[in-house]
Design a protein around this motif. Structure first.
Motif, mmCIF file in Angstrom:
data_model
loop_
_atom_site.group_PDB
_atom_site.id
_atom_site.type_symbol
_atom_site.label_atom_id
_atom_site.label_comp_id
_atom_site.label_asym_id
_atom_site.label_seq_id
_atom_site.Cartn_x
_atom_site.Cartn_y
_atom_site.Cartn_z
ATOM 1 N N LEU A 117 46.419 52.448 48.873
ATOM 2 C CA LEU A 117 45.946 54.030 49.705
ATOM 3 C C LEU A 117 47.128 54.395 50.792
ATOM 4 O O LEU A 117 47.123 55.606 51.600
ATOM 5 N N PHE A 118 48.207 54.065 50.377
ATOM 6 C CA PHE A 118 49.190 54.694 51.592
ATOM 7 C C PHE A 118 50.797 54.667 51.043
ATOM 8 O O PHE A 118 50.664 53.776 49.939
ATOM 9 N N PRO A 119 51.155 55.204 50.738
ATOM 10 C CA PRO A 119 52.773 56.356 50.275
ATOM 11 C C PRO A 119 53.821 54.792 50.944
ATOM 12 O O PRO A 119 54.871 56.116 51.556
ATOM 13 N N LEU A 120 53.787 53.671 50.279
ATOM 14 C CA LEU A 120 54.528 53.248 51.227
ATOM 15 C C LEU A 120 55.777 52.973 50.962
ATOM 16 O O LEU A 120 57.062 53.138 51.745
ATOM 17 N N ASP A 121 56.394 53.610 49.651
ATOM 18 C CA ASP A 121 57.506 54.077 49.318
ATOM 19 C C ASP A 121 58.730 55.199 49.427
ATOM 20 O O ASP A 121 59.736 55.120 49.599
ATOM 21 N N ARG A 122 58.079 55.639 50.341
ATOM 22 C CA ARG A 122 58.996 56.656 51.149
ATOM 23 C C ARG A 122 58.575 56.441 52.939
ATOM 24 O O ARG A 122 59.559 57.599 53.260
ATOM 25 N N PHE A 123 58.407 55.045 52.831
ATOM 26 C CA PHE A 123 58.784 55.221 53.990
ATOM 27 C C PHE A 123 60.415 54.455 54.967
ATOM 28 O O PHE A 123 60.611 53.544 53.429
ATOM 29 N N LEU A 124 60.103 54.394 55.599
ATOM 30 C CA LEU A 124 61.501 53.542 55.939
ATOM 31 C C LEU A 124 61.378 51.791 55.717
ATOM 32 O O LEU A 124 60.716 51.392 56.407
ATOM 33 N N PRO A 125 62.325 51.371 54.633
ATOM 34 C CA PRO A 125 62.190 49.726 54.087
ATOM 35 C C PRO A 125 61.237 48.907 55.918
ATOM 36 O O PRO A 125 61.177 48.012 55.586
ATOM 37 N N PRO A 126 63.059 48.875 56.353
ATOM 38 C CA PRO A 126 62.566 48.326 57.531
ATOM 39 C C PRO A 126 60.856 48.704 58.341
ATOM 40 O O PRO A 126 60.667 46.932 59.169
ATOM 41 N N VAL A 127 60.803 49.320 58.605
ATOM 42 C CA VAL A 127 59.170 49.827 59.054
ATOM 43 C C VAL A 127 58.216 48.968 58.346
ATOM 44 O O VAL A 127 57.607 48.662 59.412
ATOM 45 N N VAL A 128 58.310 49.503 56.565
ATOM 46 C CA VAL A 128 57.108 48.738 56.138
ATOM 47 C C VAL A 128 56.994 47.252 56.494
ATOM 48 O O VAL A 128 56.018 46.805 56.051
ATOM 49 N N ASP A 129 58.258 46.627 56.550
ATOM 50 C CA ASP A 129 58.502 44.703 56.565
ATOM 51 C C ASP A 129 56.896 44.498 57.958
ATOM 52 O O ASP A 129 56.606 43.560 57.591
ATOM 53 N N THR A 130 57.378 45.312 58.951
ATOM 54 C CA THR A 130 56.843 44.960 60.037
ATOM 55 C C THR A 130 54.694 44.931 59.872
ATOM 56 O O THR A 130 54.463 44.638 60.413
ATOM 57 N N ALA A 131 54.825 45.687 59.126
ATOM 58 C CA ALA A 131 53.168 45.873 58.876
ATOM 59 C C ALA A 131 52.762 44.983 57.184
ATOM 60 O O ALA A 131 51.479 44.786 57.307
ATOM 61 N N ILE A 132 53.988 44.095 56.697
ATOM 62 C CA ILE A 132 53.501 42.871 56.386
ATOM 63 C C ILE A 132 53.206 40.981 56.464
ATOM 64 O O ILE A 132 53.991 41.118 57.037
ATOM 65 N N HIS A 133 52.429 41.284 56.253
ATOM 66 C CA HIS A 133 51.934 39.537 56.559
ATOM 67 C C HIS A 133 52.211 38.573 55.345
ATOM 68 O O HIS A 133 51.042 38.798 54.715
ATOM 69 N N LYS A 134 52.384 37.920 55.170
ATOM 70 C CA LYS A 134 51.555 36.230 54.054
ATOM 71 C C LYS A 134 51.558 37.213 52.762
ATOM 72 O O LYS A 134 50.627 37.170 52.233
ATOM 73 N N GLY A 135 52.874 38.725 52.423
ATOM 74 C CA GLY A 135 51.625 39.239 51.408
ATOM 75 C C GLY A 135 50.782 40.162 51.762
ATOM 76 O O GLY A 135 50.879 41.540 50.240
ATOM 77 N N LYS A 136 50.048 40.402 52.076
ATOM 78 C CA LYS A 136 49.328 41.389 52.487
ATOM 79 C C LYS A 136 49.739 42.297 53.402
ATOM 80 O O LYS A 136 50.533 42.190 54.823
ATOM 81 N N LEU A 137 48.831 43.720 53.389
ATOM 82 C CA LEU A 137 49.130 44.851 54.375
ATOM 83 C C LEU A 137 48.653 44.310 55.337
ATOM 84 O O LEU A 137 46.533 44.966 54.458
ATOM 85 N N TRP A 138 48.345 44.947 56.277
ATOM 86 C CA TRP A 138 47.333 44.153 57.872
ATOM 87 C C TRP A 138 47.392 45.677 58.364
ATOM 88 O O TRP A 138 46.791 45.796 59.170
ATOM 89 N N ALA A 139 48.673 46.402 58.455
ATOM 90 C CA ALA A 139 48.387 47.556 59.386
ATOM 91 C C ALA A 139 49.113 48.475 58.430
ATOM 92 O O ALA A 139 50.265 48.877 57.846
ATOM 93 N N VAL A 140 49.103 49.684 58.418
ATOM 94 C CA VAL A 140 50.692 50.736 58.703
ATOM 95 C C VAL A 140 50.970 51.168 59.480
ATOM 96 O O VAL A 140 50.570 51.722 60.316
ATOM 97 N N PRO A 141 52.602 51.612 59.060
ATOM 98 C CA PRO A 141 53.363 52.264 60.180
ATOM 99 C C PRO A 141 53.194 53.538 60.377
ATOM 100 O O PRO A 141 52.726 54.578 60.212
ATOM 101 N N TYR A 142 53.481 53.830 61.948
ATOM 102 C CA TYR A 142 52.429 55.298 62.545
ATOM 103 C C TYR A 142 54.387 55.623 63.009
ATOM 104 O O TYR A 142 54.206 56.734 63.013
ATOM 105 N N THR A 143 54.454 54.962 64.116
ATOM 106 C CA THR A 143 56.336 55.031 64.486
ATOM 107 C C THR A 143 57.215 53.876 64.285
ATOM 108 O O THR A 143 56.262 52.678 64.200
ATOM 109 N N SER A 144 58.549 54.581 63.756
ATOM 110 C CA SER A 144 59.497 53.574 64.002
ATOM 111 C C SER A 144 60.173 53.537 65.933
ATOM 112 O O SER A 144 59.547 54.343 66.451
ATOM 113 N N ASN A 145 61.012 53.257 65.834
ATOM 114 C CA ASN A 145 61.335 52.941 67.077
ATOM 115 C C ASN A 145 63.118 52.065 66.873
ATOM 116 O O ASN A 145 63.115 51.318 66.115
#
Length: 415
Positions: A117-145
């Motif tokens: 449902l989300f275009p994760l491949d167009r997000f900054l890779p390190p940011v996407v990693d913060t939303a994944i836990h044990k292979g599942k997507l639990w949140a969607v990156p909104y802002t980075s920092n």
């Protein structure tokens, strides 16, 4: 060790609200639609409500209400945890600090989301990693920092790349002018954990393994990081009042002309630029031997497991993390977006000249460890460092680093 009462009071207050009849005794599920509440940290730049109004105008039956939590991340966590432990349906969408994803997932407080449902491949890779836990997507990156070094271009020539250069320039300017040298976020809270973690990383070390299961802090590197801050306080180029600074206090001190250098997040750029104009410049954080490493920050959006309107909550997250809204997050809020292409947009770079430096900083940043016990770990780090900085003459950096490692190891053993 120092302990803040604010998180405790926040828990009691939030728990009191839940006890007053806000328990989530209604049905929950991914099919629910209707009005939702977006709980997130205090909006210090007043950009959020206009973005929410756009959604509300298009979705009159599924309006979103903004619920602002305290500014500090650990106080936000305290209120959210109290709400979720009470199984309250008051919060639908949660604005989580990126380090909280694992904890909230492990406790069953948020629901997994469908990656497609989300275009994760167009997000900054390190940011996407913060939303994944044990292979599942639990949140969607909104802002980075990522932390940046703000500095006065009218008082400094070539920006510092090392701690030694930062110290020398800060001492030179403060010797001849009534102005402080350098400050970060040095109050005993999550911000101090971030600042110390960055110093350790910038000295070539790390506090925990990436999976959060092992304490990897080299006491020598930890002592080097702490000693740098203690030295600044002893010599006076780090002002003592900075020991009470969170993000807002350090932002105001810099933009009001009371500091030559300040470590802060990118959201501070807009107000500082408006106040200082061409006197403002930014660069990467300095390190022991060259450019340093920031802690990866940001906000991920998650759906509460106790929300009665989870479908609406998920659709809102899709909208709020979409490309056009992410552009507004930057242009109207000065917060770093998560879409990679926005950092390469010539028009945006003309308006926000720091974007190339910020992108470089984010890609070089290190995420805080994934750990369900992160809050306990952070409390140990922040309180230990705060105690050492409160009396930089009495506390040995070497002793503090050894003691800190021992306390962290005890927490890890009890996981």
């Amino acid at each position: 060790m120092l302990r803040s009462l604010a998180p405790v009071l926040a828990v009691l207050l939030a728990a009191g609200c839940a006890a007053a009849g806000e328990e989530g005794d209604g049905e929950t599920g991914t099919g629910g639609t209707g009005p939702i509440t977006f709980a997130t940290g205090r909006d210090t730049t007043a950009y959020l409500q206009p973005l929410l109004d756009r959604w509300n105008q298009a979705h009159p039956a599924e309006k979103v209400t903004l619920l602002e939590l305290p500014e500090a991340a650990d106080e936000q966590r305290a209120q959210m945890v109290a709400n979720l432990q009470a199984r309250s349906s008051r919060y639908d969408v949660l604005g989580l600090d990126v380090v909280q994803t694992a904890e909230f997932a492990e406790n069953g407080w948020i629901i997994p989301l469908e990656r497609g449902l989300f275009p994760l491949d167009r997000f900054l890779p390190p940011v996407v990693d913060t939303a994944i836990h044990k292979g599942k997507l639990w949140a969607v990156p909104y802002t980075s920092n990522a932390g940046l070094l703000y500095y006065r271009a009218d008082l400094v020539g070539k920006p510092p790349q090392t701690w030694a250069e930062l110290r020398d320039q800060a001492r030179r300017v403060t010797k001849n002018r009534d102005i402080g040298g350098y400050a970060g976020q040095f109050l005993a809270y999550e911000g101090l954990t971030v600042n110390f973690s960055e110093a350790v990383q910038s000295a070539g070390g790390q506090i925990l393994s990436p999976d959060g299961t092992e304490v990897t802090l080299d006491p020598a590197k930890g002592a080097t990081a702490l000693a740098f801050l203690q030295q600044g306080l002893r010599e006076g180029w780090i002002p003592k009042e900075s020991l009470s600074y969170k993000e807002e206090e350090s932002r105001l001190a810099f933009q009001e002309g009371r500091l030559v250098f300040a470590r802060n997040w990118p959201h501070a750029y807009g107000p500082a630029k408006a106040r200082l104009g061409d006197k403002l410049a930014v660069t990467r954080l300095p390190g022991l031997h060259g450019p340093g490493s920031s802690t990866l920050g940001g906000i991920n959006l998650a759906v509460s497991a106790y929300s009665r309107h989870q479908h609406t909550a998920q659709e809102f997250i899709r909208y709020f993390t979409g490309l056009e809204n992410e552009r507004r997050v930057l242009t109207e809020g000065s917060f770093p977006p998560v879409w990679t292409e926005l950092y390469d947009d010539p028009e945006l770079i003309r308006r926000f000249p720091y974007l190339p430096v910020l992108k470089e900083s984010i890609l070089a940043a290190k995420a805080r460890p994934v750990s369900a016990n992160y809050n306990q770990l952070s409390l140990v780090i922040a309180s230990s460092v705060a105690q050492a900085l409160s009396d930089p003459y009495a506390e040995s950096a070497d002793d503090v680093a050894v003691s800190m490692k021992s306390e962290l190891e005890e927490i890890i053993r009890t996981q």
